[in-house]
Design a protein around this motif. Structure first.
Motif, PDB file in Angstrom:
ATOM      1  N   ASP A 112       0.802  -1.219   0.000  1.00 13.31           N
ATOM      2  CA  ASP A 112       0.000   0.000   0.000  1.00 13.31           C
ATOM      3  C   ASP A 112       0.838   1.274   0.000  1.00 13.31           C
ATOM      4  OD1 ASP A 112      -2.358  -1.482   0.000  1.00 13.31           O
ATOM      5  OD2 ASP A 112      -2.359  -1.638   2.186  1.00 13.31           O
ATOM      6  N   ARG A 113       2.141   1.138   0.203  1.00 14.94           N
ATOM      7  CA  ARG A 113       3.012   2.320   0.183  1.00 14.94           C
ATOM      8  C   ARG A 113       3.254   2.739  -1.256  1.00 14.94           C
ATOM      9  NH1 ARG A 113       4.564   4.497   5.335  1.00 14.94           N
ATOM     10  NH2 ARG A 113       4.440   2.723   6.719  1.00 14.94           N
ATOM     11  N   PRO A 114       3.240   4.050  -1.505  1.00 14.50           N
ATOM     12  CA  PRO A 114       3.510   4.529  -2.870  1.00 14.50           C
ATOM     13  C   PRO A 114       4.945   4.200  -3.288  1.00 14.50           C
ATOM     14  CG  PRO A 114       2.661   6.301  -1.458  1.00 14.50           C
ATOM     15  CD  PRO A 114       2.896   5.119  -0.582  1.00 14.50           C
ATOM     16  N   ALA A 115       5.120   3.904  -4.559  1.00 12.77           N
ATOM     17  CA  ALA A 115       6.446   3.550  -5.091  1.00 12.77           C
ATOM     18  C   ALA A 115       7.440   4.680  -4.855  1.00 12.77           C
ATOM     19  CB  ALA A 115       6.346   3.223  -6.575  1.00 12.77           C
ATOM     20  N   ALA A 116       6.991   5.916  -4.975  1.00 13.30           N
ATOM     21  CA  ALA A 116       7.901   7.053  -4.791  1.00 13.30           C
ATOM     22  C   ALA A 116       8.430   7.091  -3.354  1.00 13.30           C
ATOM     23  CB  ALA A 116       7.182   8.358  -5.129  1.00 13.30           C
ATOM     24  N   ALA A 117       7.584   6.775  -2.382  1.00 12.90           N
ATOM     25  CA  ALA A 117       8.020   6.767  -0.981  1.00 12.90           C
ATOM     26  C   ALA A 117       9.043   5.659  -0.755  1.00 12.90           C
ATOM     27  CB  ALA A 117       6.816   6.580  -0.055  1.00 12.90           C
ATOM     28  N   LYS A 118       8.836   4.511  -1.398  1.00  8.40           N
ATOM     29  CA  LYS A 118       9.783   3.409  -1.269  1.00  8.40           C
ATOM     30  C   LYS A 118      11.125   3.779  -1.897  1.00  8.40           C
ATOM     31  CE  LYS A 118       6.324  -0.270  -1.216  1.00  8.40           C
ATOM     32  NZ  LYS A 118       5.848  -1.486  -1.872  1.00  8.40           N
ATOM     33  N   GLU A 119      11.082   4.411  -3.069  1.00  7.52           N
ATOM     34  CA  GLU A 119      12.325   4.838  -3.728  1.00  7.52           C
ATOM     35  C   GLU A 119      13.081   5.825  -2.849  1.00  7.52           C
ATOM     36  OE1 GLU A 119      14.120   3.991  -6.493  1.00  7.52           O
ATOM     37  OE2 GLU A 119      12.703   2.328  -6.551  1.00  7.52           O
ATOM     38  N   TYR A 120      12.351   6.745  -2.208  1.00 10.42           N
ATOM     39  CA  TYR A 120      12.981   7.730  -1.335  1.00 10.42           C
ATOM     40  C   TYR A 120      13.666   7.029  -0.160  1.00 10.42           C
ATOM     41  CZ  TYR A 120      13.595  11.845   1.617  1.00 10.42           C
ATOM     42  OH  TYR A 120      14.138  12.821   2.406  1.00 10.42           O
ATOM     43  N   LEU A 121      13.000   6.046   0.420  1.00  9.44           N
ATOM     44  CA  LEU A 121      13.594   5.305   1.534  1.00  9.44           C
ATOM     45  C   LEU A 121      14.839   4.549   1.066  1.00  9.44           C
ATOM     46  CD1 LEU A 121      13.696   4.256   4.425  1.00  9.44           C
ATOM     47  CD2 LEU A 121      11.990   2.528   3.786  1.00  9.44           C
ATOM     48  N   ARG A 150      18.360   7.497 -12.152  1.00 10.79           N
ATOM     49  CA  ARG A 150      17.585   6.669 -13.085  1.00 10.79           C
ATOM     50  C   ARG A 150      16.573   7.515 -13.828  1.00 10.79           C
ATOM     51  NH1 ARG A 150      17.906   3.125  -8.701  1.00 10.79           N
ATOM     52  NH2 ARG A 150      15.850   3.701  -7.977  1.00 10.79           N
ATOM     53  N   ALA A 151      15.936   8.451 -13.119  1.00  2.65           N
ATOM     54  CA  ALA A 151      14.934   9.317 -13.750  1.00  2.65           C
ATOM     55  C   ALA A 151      15.577  10.212 -14.799  1.00  2.65           C
ATOM     56  CB  ALA A 151      14.221  10.156 -12.697  1.00  2.65           C
ATOM     57  N   ALA A 152      16.787  10.673 -14.530  1.00  2.00           N
ATOM     58  CA  ALA A 152      17.481  11.544 -15.474  1.00  2.00           C
ATOM     59  C   ALA A 152      18.071  10.740 -16.632  1.00  2.00           C
ATOM     60  CB  ALA A 152      18.582  12.319 -14.752  1.00  2.00           C
ATOM     61  N   GLY A 153      18.031   9.425 -16.508  1.00  2.00           N
ATOM     62  CA  GLY A 153      18.533   8.564 -17.577  1.00  2.00           C
ATOM     63  C   GLY A 153      20.049   8.495 -17.630  1.00  2.00           C
ATOM     64  N   ARG A 154      20.698   8.903 -16.564  1.00  5.84           N
ATOM     65  CA  ARG A 154      22.153   8.891 -16.531  1.00  5.84           C
ATOM     66  C   ARG A 154      22.646   7.491 -16.220  1.00  5.84           C
ATOM     67  NH1 ARG A 154      23.352  13.696 -12.486  1.00  5.84           N
ATOM     68  NH2 ARG A 154      24.035  11.860 -11.367  1.00  5.84           N
ATOM     69  N   ARG A 155      23.725   7.132 -16.831  1.00  6.93           N
ATOM     70  CA  ARG A 155      24.382   5.868 -16.500  1.00  6.93           C
ATOM     71  C   ARG A 155      25.595   6.208 -15.662  1.00  6.93           C
ATOM     72  NH1 ARG A 155      21.825   1.628 -17.935  1.00  6.93           N
ATOM     73  NH2 ARG A 155      21.356   1.112 -20.052  1.00  6.93           N
ATOM     74  N   VAL A 156      25.740   5.508 -14.559  1.00  6.42           N
ATOM     75  CA  VAL A 156      26.875   5.740 -13.677  1.00  6.42           C
ATOM     76  C   VAL A 156      27.767   4.516 -13.748  1.00  6.42           C
ATOM     77  CG1 VAL A 156      27.587   6.173 -11.317  1.00  6.42           C
ATOM     78  CG2 VAL A 156      25.477   7.177 -12.176  1.00  6.42           C
ATOM     79  N   ARG A 157      29.045   4.743 -14.032  1.00  5.93           N
ATOM     80  CA  ARG A 157      29.992   3.625 -14.108  1.00  5.93           C
ATOM     81  C   ARG A 157      30.614   3.391 -12.762  1.00  5.93           C
ATOM     82  NH1 ARG A 157      33.084   4.160 -19.846  1.00  5.93           N
ATOM     83  NH2 ARG A 157      31.218   3.862 -21.069  1.00  5.93           N
ATOM     84  N   SER A 158      30.857   2.101 -12.477  1.00  5.59           N
ATOM     85  CA  SER A 158      31.528   1.800 -11.209  1.00  5.59           C
ATOM     86  C   SER A 158      32.990   1.587 -11.432  1.00  5.59           C
ATOM     87  CB  SER A 158      30.960   0.580 -10.527  1.00  5.59           C
ATOM     88  OG  SER A 158      30.051  -0.143 -11.261  1.00  5.59           O
TER      89      SER A 158
END
Length: 158
Positions: A112-121, A150-158
């Motif tokens: 029941d938790r919104p996906a955005a709240a889970k992403e923030y956590l 992820r929202a900005a579509g950036r790829r981050v290399r490790s």
């Protein structure tokens, strides 16, 4: 033509099998036989407890009953959920999960938790771990992109 009344199952697996049959519209053992190829007499004997089902027949029944073969094997007493990898094995020396992490886990598992709240956590937890690693000098594992990245579509290399 009079219909013959089915006997009540005599075992927990028998009742489980009967409930699955009814839930999936099988009015008789013969109906399930026609769908699965497992004989009606065997299905009846599974319900009465006279015979323990074989893995081969459970494999044939499972797709018609909306159950996995593993679920049927557990219910029939042929295996435990642990043996089939359906649940994590409990370790004798298992360390209890920190209450803060247990709460975070409950929040993330709450449908029941919104996906955005889970992403923030998740991002908050990742940030806290990154800060801790920096302060303690522990090398950081490969970087997983944050929700913002992820929202900005950036790829981050490790």
């Amino acid at each position: 033509m009079a219909t013959r009344k089915r006997r009540d199952p005599q075992t927990p697996f028998g009742w489980y099998l009967r409930a699955l049959m009814e839930r999936h519209g099988f009015e008789s053992d013969s109906d399930l036989e026609a769908a699965s190829g497992v004989s009606a007499s065997l299905i009846s004997r599974y319900q009465s407890g006279e015979v323990v089902p074989t893995a081969q027949n459970l494999r044939r029944l499972a797709p018609h009953l909306g159950a996995s073969m593993g679920q049927l094997m557990v219910e029939a007493g042929l295996a435990t959920p642990e043996e089939l990898g359906m649940v994590a094995r409990a370790s004798a020396a298992a360390t209890p999960l920190d209450p803060s992490l247990a709460e975070a886990q409950r929040i993330l598992a709450d449908p029941d938790r919104p996906a955005a709240a889970k992403e923030y956590l998740r991002d908050t937890l990742k940030g806290a771990v990154a800060y801790w690693r920096q302060q303690t000098g522990i090398r950081q594992a490969s970087h997983e992109p944050t929700a913002a990245e992820r929202a900005a579509g950036r790829r981050v290399r490790s």
